[in-house]
Design an enzyme around this catalytic site. Structure first.
Site, PDB file in Angstrom:
ATOM      1  N   HIS A 172      45.141  36.504  45.322  1.00 28.48           N
ATOM      2  CA  HIS A 172      44.001  37.382  45.638  1.00 28.48           C
ATOM      3  C   HIS A 172      44.231  38.023  47.003  1.00 28.48           C
ATOM      4  CE1 HIS A 172      40.162  39.065  46.274  1.00 28.48           C
ATOM      5  NE2 HIS A 172      39.531  38.367  45.358  1.00 28.48           N
ATOM      6  N   HIS A 196      51.464  42.391  35.201  1.00 30.46           N
ATOM      7  CA  HIS A 196      52.344  41.379  35.805  1.00 30.46           C
ATOM      8  C   HIS A 196      52.405  40.102  34.950  1.00 30.46           C
ATOM      9  CE1 HIS A 196      52.788  43.445  39.766  1.00 30.46           C
ATOM     10  NE2 HIS A 196      51.606  43.938  39.460  1.00 30.46           N
ATOM     11  N   ASN A 229      54.456  44.271  46.221  1.00 32.10           N
ATOM     12  CA  ASN A 229      55.379  44.815  45.223  1.00 32.10           C
ATOM     13  C   ASN A 229      56.722  45.085  45.882  1.00 32.10           C
ATOM     14  OD1 ASN A 229      53.687  44.835  42.993  1.00 32.10           O
ATOM     15  ND2 ASN A 229      53.066  46.964  43.239  1.00 32.10           N
TER      16      ASN A 229
END
Ligand code: HDD
Length: 750
Positions: free
Chosen positions: A392, A128, A200
């Site tokens: 996270h 990413h 995603n």
């Protein structure tokens, strides 16, 4: 979901701002910069910050204000200083022993400036790496309050957010429009601690256990010997891995579908992938999957467009996001949840909720909207915000908890670990973009890049020297509770449950849910990607996987590769299609879409003026494309034939039939002026051809209609001509609501 009136308000609001946004191109227009900006020689105020670009939050790790001005700008104050604040007389010449002499080591300013520059870069993200981010706000509907105690989901609560969209495989400088999964990571700065939804644009993943993550990424990244190809899966190592590791086949199918080449970040769904656990005030739990639903619908590029954009505008998605936000066409998504009972087996309708290669079709468990997110501000500084933001999956507020999905469990370890290298130590949570917007009272101390000045002597518990502070919270003080779910009595094993063994049935479900034109695109994508592989054995092995998914898909790809189609090696499943997975057949708002208008001196300029007004009023952006830059009457020319290419536009309108300009390359048909035919600039002819090939709406009137008539496409679907500009635009706008003129794409498979 959102009431119709609100949609209307947004569009109307956008209209004004879209108009606003374009005027700065016109020298001398209100709000535009002076035509020539000279270097000032006396101190003066810096240029104002760009519209709607405030500074990042200025809260310290302990919740105190840093005192930095809210709209601080890097280049501020009248005088340049060193990092220590000494004013400088000269920053353009190093200190030398004479004008022609060697540079002196004592030149502190030179060494400070060069040393800092030498260290300006940090390691890019291992995956990413290429991304773009924006600020916004999330407003809760309150519909989730029965199932979670999370405060930010209570009715009417507004929470600041920062979102980073990304591709997965490419390096930081790679092209936006490659075929890949897209990251969609959201940081909610809630009052009860930051919540990161690290999602995603595809609801499934290549692997079921995070221990395989290095494997799938090593396979997808460029080959280690020559470091090619960049940012794509069309190569041997990727297909070697996914054809051997067949649990990747479902995600691979999504990548080969149009979802792998989104039209815009604004037009992507987002998926939390894993099943999470929500906990309400009473301690009751449910299992959920998170979904982001874009207001503009899910839309994709045509494959040829994506490839051309890679060369002509590698920043296409980034530009699209920032242009839209700055134009006031603020992108919106609804956050929704699919809710499942928290049963001991953690399955729903036979689908294992802990298996991240499986979806639960929306037809079985509807996505229930819980709030709306609007992105309304672009970053002030890309590095400080987009590059340094650190997400996270373990950043969770009370009311949201994890499950035992083995992919999620590994992610819980990976994200802090990677930031320590990437952001240079354990204090990355103190970087402004990562600071919680609620008070922080941790006992984490020291380390590289410590910015807080922690007072007191007892950063430990229990203590008496600092009065026993800080205290731990109980239920009444809203402490995070690790849900006391039962852990099954079991043996230590390195193994998956048997239910994880089904690798093909949901890939088949996806294939069956596609419309014929979407199936055709999937066939072509597999054929392209496998056609780029050198190893015959890899192609054959992947064909075997396709045979296990669907014989027609396998046969079509095999034909393209010139190989025999194998028989399925397994009995084929019979999953019911999920119509929600298809992108075709609905109508969507077209805010922020780009309409190219071909003009020249001879065009019907009154009509063009009306047209621009109508396009703005529809919340879209009109761009005039002319032989030369500058102004056309009172209208700015934003693109010339030399700078424009069809891929930038969602629809093309022809107001003229411009003759070949002197800077055009010769074209085969340049002499086609015989009889009534117009000899048009070949770049305009190419634009028409490409827009037609990419199934975009095309319209023409006046001189443009003549050009259209001789182009050979008049009368085909999605090509309209009429007497006036606005009449033509009305028809084109209707076509744009369906995103493409789908009939124009061939579809050989039913
Ligand atoms: Fe990951 C970054 C999404 C599995 C390890 N991941 C990263 C980003 C997104 C995702 C959107 C970019 C965040 C940003 O913009 O800064 N990752 C996912 C999803 C997954 C997933 C949806 C599966 C459902 N990831 C996954 C696994 C591992 C990682 C299984 C490791 C075991 N991911 C990382 C990372 C990254 C990352 C190495 C790289 C940069 C970063 O974290 O901050 O830790």
């Amino acid at each position: 979901s959102k009431p119709a009136k609100a949609v209307k308000d947004v569009v109307e609001n956008a209209t004004e701002k879209v108009a606003d946004f374009l005027t700065p191109d016109v020298p001398g227009s209100p709000g535009s910069a002076p035509a020539t900006v000279e270097e000032p020689v006396t101190p003066r105020d810096p240029l104002p910050p760009k519209k709607e670009q405030g500074a990042p939050a200025t809260v310290t790790p302990t919740g105190a204000e840093t005192g930095a001005p809210a709209a601080s700008k890097g280049q501020q104050g009248a005088y340049l200083t060193t990092a220590q604040g000494a004013r400088l007389r000269d920053t353009d010449h190093s200190l030398k022993a004479g004008e022609r002499g060697p540079t002196l080591l004592q030149d502190h300013h030179l060494r400070e400036k060069i040393t800092h520059f030498d260290h300006e870069r940090i390691p890019e993200r291992v995956v990413h790496a290429r991304g773009a981010g924006a600020h916004g706000v999330f407003e809760a509907y309150g519909t989730a309050s029965a199932v979670t105690r999370a405060g930010f989901l209570k009715k009417g609560r507004k929470t600041d957010v920062f979102v980073r969209f990304s591709t997965v495989l490419g390096s930081r400088g790679s092209a936006d429009t490659v075929r890949d999964t897209r990251g969609f990571a959201t940081k909610f700065y809630t009052d009860e601690g930051t919540f990161d939804l690290v999602a995603n644009n595809m609801p499934v993943f290549f692997i079921q256990d995070g221990i395989k993550f290095p494997d799938v990424i090593h396979a997808g990244k460029p080959h280690p010997d020559r470091e090619i190809p960049q940012a794509q899966s069309a190569h041997d190592t990727f297909w070697d891995f996914v054809s051997l590791h067949t649990e990747a086949q479902h995600h691979t199918m999504w990548n080969m579908s149009d979802r792998g080449i989104p039209r815009s970040f604004r037009m992507m769904e987002g998926f939390g992938v894993h099943t999470f656990r929500l906990v309400n005030e009473a301690g009751e739990t449910v299992l959920v999957k998170f979904h982001w639903k874009p207001k503009l619908g899910v839309h994709s590029l045509a494959w040829e467009e994506a490839q051309m954009l890679g060369g002509m505008d590698p920043d296409f998605h980034r530009r699209d996001l920032y242009d839209a936000i700055e134009a006031g066409a603020h992108p919106e998504w609804e956050l929704g949840i699919q809710v499942f009972p928290d049963t001991p087996d953690q399955t729903f309708e036979g689908i294992d909720l802990l298996d991240p290669t499986k979806i639960v079709p929306e037809e079985l468990a509807p996505v229930q909207p819980v709030g709306r997110m609007t992105l309304n501000r672009t970053p002030t500084n890309f590095f400080a915000e987009v590059e340094q933001v650190a997400f996270h999956v373990g950043h969770l507020p009370p009311g949201i908890d994890v499950t035992n999905d083995p992919l999620l469990q590994t992610r819980l370890f990976s994200y802090i670990d990677t930031q320590i290298t990437r952001l240079g130590g354990p204090n990355f949570a103190q970087i402004p973009i990562n600071r919680p917007h609620c008070p922080v009272n941790d006992m984490l101390r020291d380390g590289f890049h410590q910015h807080a000045v922690h007072a007191g002597v007892a950063p430990y518990r229990p203590n008496s020297l600092d009065g026993g502070n800080p205290f731990v919270a109980g239920d009444a003080e809203n402490a995070f509770v690790d849900t006391p779910v039962e852990v099954a009595r079991s043996r230590k094993v390195r193994a998956n449950p048997v239910s994880f063994d089904d690798h093909f049935s949901q890939a088949r479900l996806f294939w069956r849910s596609m419309s014929p034109v979407e199936k055709e695109h999937i066939i072509r994508a597999y054929t392209f990607e496998l056609g780029k592989c050198y190893e015959q054995a890899i192609k054959e092995r992947q064909l075997q996987c396709l045979a296990n998914i669907d014989p027609v898909l396998c046969r079509e790809v095999a034909t393209g590769l010139g190989l025999p189609a194998p028989e399925p090696a397994l009995p084929l499943a019979d999953p019911a299609p999920s119509p929600a997975l298809s992108q075709v057949g609905k109508e969507w708002p077209a805010d922020g879409r780009i309409v190219g208008i071909v003009v020249d001196d001879g065009a019907d300029l009154d009509g063009v003026r009306d047209l621009r007004r109508a396009v703005f009023a529809a919340g879209m952006v009109p761009l005039l494309i002319a032989p030369y830059g500058g102004m056309l009457a009172d209208m700015p020319v934003q693109r010339t034939f030399a700078t424009a290419r069809s891929i930038e536009f969602d629809a093309l309108l022809l107001a003229a039939a411009p003759a070949p300009a002197p800077d055009a390359l010769p074209a085969r048909d340049a002499k086609a002026g015989a009889g009534d035919a117009v000899a048009a600039d070949p770049r305009v002819t190419l634009m028409i051809e490409e827009c037609w090939r990419h199934a975009k709406a095309i319209g023409a009137w006046g001189a443009g209609a003549k050009l259209l008539a001789q182009s050979g496409i008049a009368g085909t679907p999605g090509v309209v001509s009429g007497d006036s500009a606005t009449e033509v635009f009305t028809a084109v706008r209707r076509l744009m609501a369906a995103h493409r003129v789908w009939e124009r794409f061939p579809a050989s498979v039913a």
